[in-house]
Design a protein around this motif. Sequence first.
Motif, PDB file in Angstrom:
ATOM      1  N   ARG A 149      34.593   8.017  -8.513  1.00 18.46           N
ATOM      2  CA  ARG A 149      34.307   6.977  -9.480  1.00 18.46           C
ATOM      3  C   ARG A 149      34.656   5.591  -8.946  1.00 18.46           C
ATOM      4  NH1 ARG A 149      36.327   8.018 -14.589  1.00 18.46           N
ATOM      5  NH2 ARG A 149      36.428   5.794 -15.015  1.00 18.46           N
ATOM      6  N   HIS A 150      35.225   5.526  -7.729  1.00 19.80           N
ATOM      7  CA  HIS A 150      35.611   4.247  -7.151  1.00 19.80           C
ATOM      8  C   HIS A 150      34.602   3.736  -6.109  1.00 19.80           C
ATOM      9  CE1 HIS A 150      39.400   4.707  -9.207  1.00 19.80           C
ATOM     10  NE2 HIS A 150      39.609   5.872  -8.608  1.00 19.80           N
ATOM     11  N   ARG A 151      33.728   4.617  -5.637  1.00 22.81           N
ATOM     12  CA  ARG A 151      32.700   4.199  -4.679  1.00 22.81           C
ATOM     13  C   ARG A 151      31.431   3.874  -5.454  1.00 22.81           C
ATOM     14  NH1 ARG A 151      31.949   7.790   0.465  1.00 22.81           N
ATOM     15  NH2 ARG A 151      30.979   5.816   1.076  1.00 22.81           N
ATOM     16  N   LEU A 152      31.360   2.641  -5.906  1.00 21.86           N
ATOM     17  CA  LEU A 152      30.284   2.225  -6.799  1.00 21.86           C
ATOM     18  C   LEU A 152      29.473   1.084  -6.200  1.00 21.86           C
ATOM     19  CD1 LEU A 152      32.335   2.164 -10.110  1.00 21.86           C
ATOM     20  CD2 LEU A 152      30.920   4.035  -9.262  1.00 21.86           C
ATOM     21  N   GLU A 153      28.252   0.996  -6.656  1.00 25.85           N
ATOM     22  CA  GLU A 153      27.387  -0.123  -6.297  1.00 25.85           C
ATOM     23  C   GLU A 153      27.114  -0.947  -7.542  1.00 25.85           C
ATOM     24  OE1 GLU A 153      23.868   1.193  -4.312  1.00 25.85           O
ATOM     25  OE2 GLU A 153      24.855   1.174  -2.354  1.00 25.85           O
ATOM     26  N   LEU A 201      19.253  -3.129   1.906  1.00 25.45           N
ATOM     27  CA  LEU A 201      19.879  -3.658   0.701  1.00 25.45           C
ATOM     28  C   LEU A 201      18.891  -3.984  -0.422  1.00 25.45           C
ATOM     29  CD1 LEU A 201      22.811  -5.897   1.977  1.00 25.45           C
ATOM     30  CD2 LEU A 201      22.946  -3.772   0.698  1.00 25.45           C
ATOM     31  N   PRO A 202      17.732  -4.588  -0.158  1.00 31.09           N
ATOM     32  CA  PRO A 202      16.792  -4.857  -1.267  1.00 31.09           C
ATOM     33  C   PRO A 202      16.377  -3.593  -2.013  1.00 31.09           C
ATOM     34  CG  PRO A 202      16.197  -6.146   0.657  1.00 31.09           C
ATOM     35  CD  PRO A 202      17.264  -5.202   1.105  1.00 31.09           C
ATOM     36  N   ARG A 203      16.197  -2.483  -1.285  1.00 32.56           N
ATOM     37  CA  ARG A 203      15.829  -1.224  -1.948  1.00 32.56           C
ATOM     38  C   ARG A 203      16.957  -0.729  -2.849  1.00 32.56           C
ATOM     39  NH1 ARG A 203      13.951  -0.205   3.325  1.00 32.56           N
ATOM     40  NH2 ARG A 203      15.755   1.133   3.755  1.00 32.56           N
ATOM     41  N   LYS A 207      16.786  -0.242  -6.886  1.00 34.14           N
ATOM     42  CA  LYS A 207      17.131   1.030  -7.524  1.00 34.14           C
ATOM     43  C   LYS A 207      18.155   0.819  -8.628  1.00 34.14           C
ATOM     44  CE  LYS A 207      18.439   5.775  -6.365  1.00 34.14           C
ATOM     45  NZ  LYS A 207      18.789   6.709  -5.271  1.00 34.14           N
ATOM     46  N   LEU A 208      19.121  -0.060  -8.387  1.00 32.66           N
ATOM     47  CA  LEU A 208      20.134  -0.357  -9.395  1.00 32.66           C
ATOM     48  C   LEU A 208      19.497  -0.999 -10.626  1.00 32.66           C
ATOM     49  CD1 LEU A 208      23.109  -0.551 -10.269  1.00 32.66           C
ATOM     50  CD2 LEU A 208      23.235  -2.732  -9.029  1.00 32.66           C
ATOM     51  N   ARG A 209      18.588  -1.938 -10.417  1.00 26.38           N
ATOM     52  CA  ARG A 209      17.943  -2.617 -11.544  1.00 26.38           C
ATOM     53  C   ARG A 209      17.066  -1.666 -12.343  1.00 26.38           C
ATOM     54  NH1 ARG A 209      16.369  -7.582  -7.568  1.00 26.38           N
ATOM     55  NH2 ARG A 209      18.359  -8.730  -7.688  1.00 26.38           N
ATOM     56  N   LYS A 210      16.344  -0.784 -11.661  1.00 21.29           N
ATOM     57  CA  LYS A 210      15.471   0.157 -12.360  1.00 21.29           C
ATOM     58  C   LYS A 210      16.257   1.155 -13.189  1.00 21.29           C
ATOM     59  CE  LYS A 210      11.385   0.064  -9.366  1.00 21.29           C
ATOM     60  NZ  LYS A 210      10.518   0.866  -8.471  1.00 21.29           N
ATOM     61  N   GLY A 212      18.748   0.578 -14.975  1.00 24.19           N
ATOM     62  CA  GLY A 212      19.229  -0.026 -16.205  1.00 24.19           C
ATOM     63  C   GLY A 212      20.730   0.002 -16.352  1.00 24.19           C
ATOM     64  N   MET A 213      21.438   0.398 -15.287  1.00 19.72           N
ATOM     65  CA  MET A 213      22.896   0.496 -15.313  1.00 19.72           C
ATOM     66  C   MET A 213      23.512  -0.694 -14.582  1.00 19.72           C
ATOM     67  SD  MET A 213      23.043   3.340 -16.919  1.00 19.72           S
ATOM     68  CE  MET A 213      24.797   3.697 -16.827  1.00 19.72           C
ATOM     69  N   LYS A 214      24.729  -1.034 -14.972  1.00 14.03           N
ATOM     70  CA  LYS A 214      25.439  -2.121 -14.298  1.00 14.03           C
ATOM     71  C   LYS A 214      26.100  -1.658 -13.004  1.00 14.03           C
ATOM     72  CE  LYS A 214      26.401  -4.815 -18.476  1.00 14.03           C
ATOM     73  NZ  LYS A 214      27.474  -5.424 -19.319  1.00 14.03           N
ATOM     74  N   LYS A 215      26.343  -0.342 -12.901  1.00 14.97           N
ATOM     75  CA  LYS A 215      26.960   0.192 -11.689  1.00 14.97           C
ATOM     76  C   LYS A 215      26.489   1.622 -11.475  1.00 14.97           C
ATOM     77  CE  LYS A 215      31.140   0.976 -14.441  1.00 14.97           C
ATOM     78  NZ  LYS A 215      32.573   0.654 -14.561  1.00 14.97           N
ATOM     79  N   LEU A 216      26.320   1.981 -10.205  1.00 17.66           N
ATOM     80  CA  LEU A 216      25.885   3.312  -9.818  1.00 17.66           C
ATOM     81  C   LEU A 216      26.825   3.860  -8.759  1.00 17.66           C
ATOM     82  CD1 LEU A 216      21.994   3.119  -9.443  1.00 17.66           C
ATOM     83  CD2 LEU A 216      23.289   4.202 -11.283  1.00 17.66           C
ATOM     84  N   SER A 217      26.985   5.181  -8.767  1.00 13.47           N
ATOM     85  CA  SER A 217      27.774   5.832  -7.726  1.00 13.47           C
ATOM     86  C   SER A 217      27.013   5.792  -6.413  1.00 13.47           C
ATOM     87  CB  SER A 217      28.059   7.279  -8.118  1.00 13.47           C
ATOM     88  OG  SER A 217      28.595   7.994  -7.022  1.00 13.47           O
ATOM     89  N   ARG A 218      27.726   5.499  -5.344  1.00 14.60           N
ATOM     90  CA  ARG A 218      27.086   5.482  -4.019  1.00 14.60           C
ATOM     91  C   ARG A 218      26.809   6.895  -3.521  1.00 14.60           C
ATOM     92  NH1 ARG A 218      30.618   1.981  -0.034  1.00 14.60           N
ATOM     93  NH2 ARG A 218      28.968   2.702   1.347  1.00 14.60           N
ATOM     94  N   THR A 219      27.651   7.873  -3.906  1.00 15.50           N
ATOM     95  CA  THR A 219      27.490   9.238  -3.408  1.00 15.50           C
ATOM     96  C   THR A 219      26.582  10.088  -4.288  1.00 15.50           C
ATOM     97  OG1 THR A 219      29.603   9.703  -4.493  1.00 15.50           O
ATOM     98  CG2 THR A 219      29.656   9.340  -2.126  1.00 15.50           C
TER      99      THR A 219
END
Length: 396
Positions: A149-153, A201-203, A207-210, A212-219
């Motif tokens: 839960r700490h490795r987030l984007e 990075l743009p991709r 993906k993060l914007r699509k 609809g979340m403010k943060k996503l797990s990297r793993t």
Amino acid sequence: MGRFLPYAPEQAYLLPPSVKDELGKDHLCFFIHEAVEHLDLRSFEQEYSVEGGELYHPALMLKVWLYAYAVGMTSGRRLEQRIREDLGLRYLAGGARPDNWALSAFRRRHGRGVNDVFTQVLEMARAMKLGRLGQVAIDSTRIHAAASRHRLETEERLRQKRARLRRDIRQWQKQCEEDDPNEGAGTRVHLEKLQEQLQALPRRLEKLRKSGMKKLSRTDPDARFLRERSGFALGYTAEAAVNEDQLIVGQRVTQNAADNHSLIPLVEEAERQSGVKAEKILADAGFFSLENIDELEGRGLDVYLPDSNLARELNTGQRCTPMRLSKTQRRMRQKLRGPTGQAVYRRRKALVEPVWGTLKEQRGMRRFRLRGLEKVGIEFTLAAISFNLTRLRALR
């Protein structure tokens, strides 16, 4: 020393020739073996139709995984070890020793086949007169993801990383210009790696914007932060419909933060899997909505679904505060306040809560081993199949 039984660990045979003599004919491994032998596994075989080389038989892999989930073993590495040590697993593997790579690959790839097995096991239950859909209890629970839960984007972190990469690239380009062309190969390779990271990075931002979340797990980007009693958990929502015989007749894994929109799909899934129409639907306040009640009652189903205030009243015995209610809410409150309605609604907890207790407390389904919505769906289906098989064994 005549008072002691003979003890000779170096004897030639530690076990009798027949496994049934050692484990007993009613052992779980024999029931799973017999059940899988009656299943149609062509959907598994079709996955290998274009591959060459020798492979482990799908029946072998399915048997050992179902046995593993039935005894609370969800790790492929642990299963590899136990196949060498556990007599029941050795019997199901037929003396073979599949490694962690083969076991994990089978579990990851056979979503369609595992879903077919879930349906066939319910058909087996109906043949035993156990697949009826009288009262259907519906509930959900959170299962943690195999991710930190700490490795987030977040958008801020990705922008900071983009700025940092651009700064590093300028520094390395400057160094490349200063280095001897014949000695700067390593510098140029590192520069190319930095440029590849910058181009990706743009991709990741898109993906993060699509999502609809403010943060996503990297793993595990499919996992979501979902509310549970202890706070927020990074994971998934497992949903199940359980019939009167405490068999899981409908199940799925979602990213849903709320249960309102899951009730009707779960009812439809239970009816599709069982091939019959349900009679009574029992669900807690998390699934409440006026639309759900009207839709299900319009289909001729008897619904027991309290709103949050009524649920508190039923749990504590304290009358809820009077308030303006819709016609549907008034009717539902009148229904659940009566002795018959309360008796029926109490069955919900008795039917579905023990299922979650068994899966999570006894069989280790508090955290998934795989990542991604599709993969964790396979894992939960395996757990549901193993639960149903152990239930059929107990009821036969």
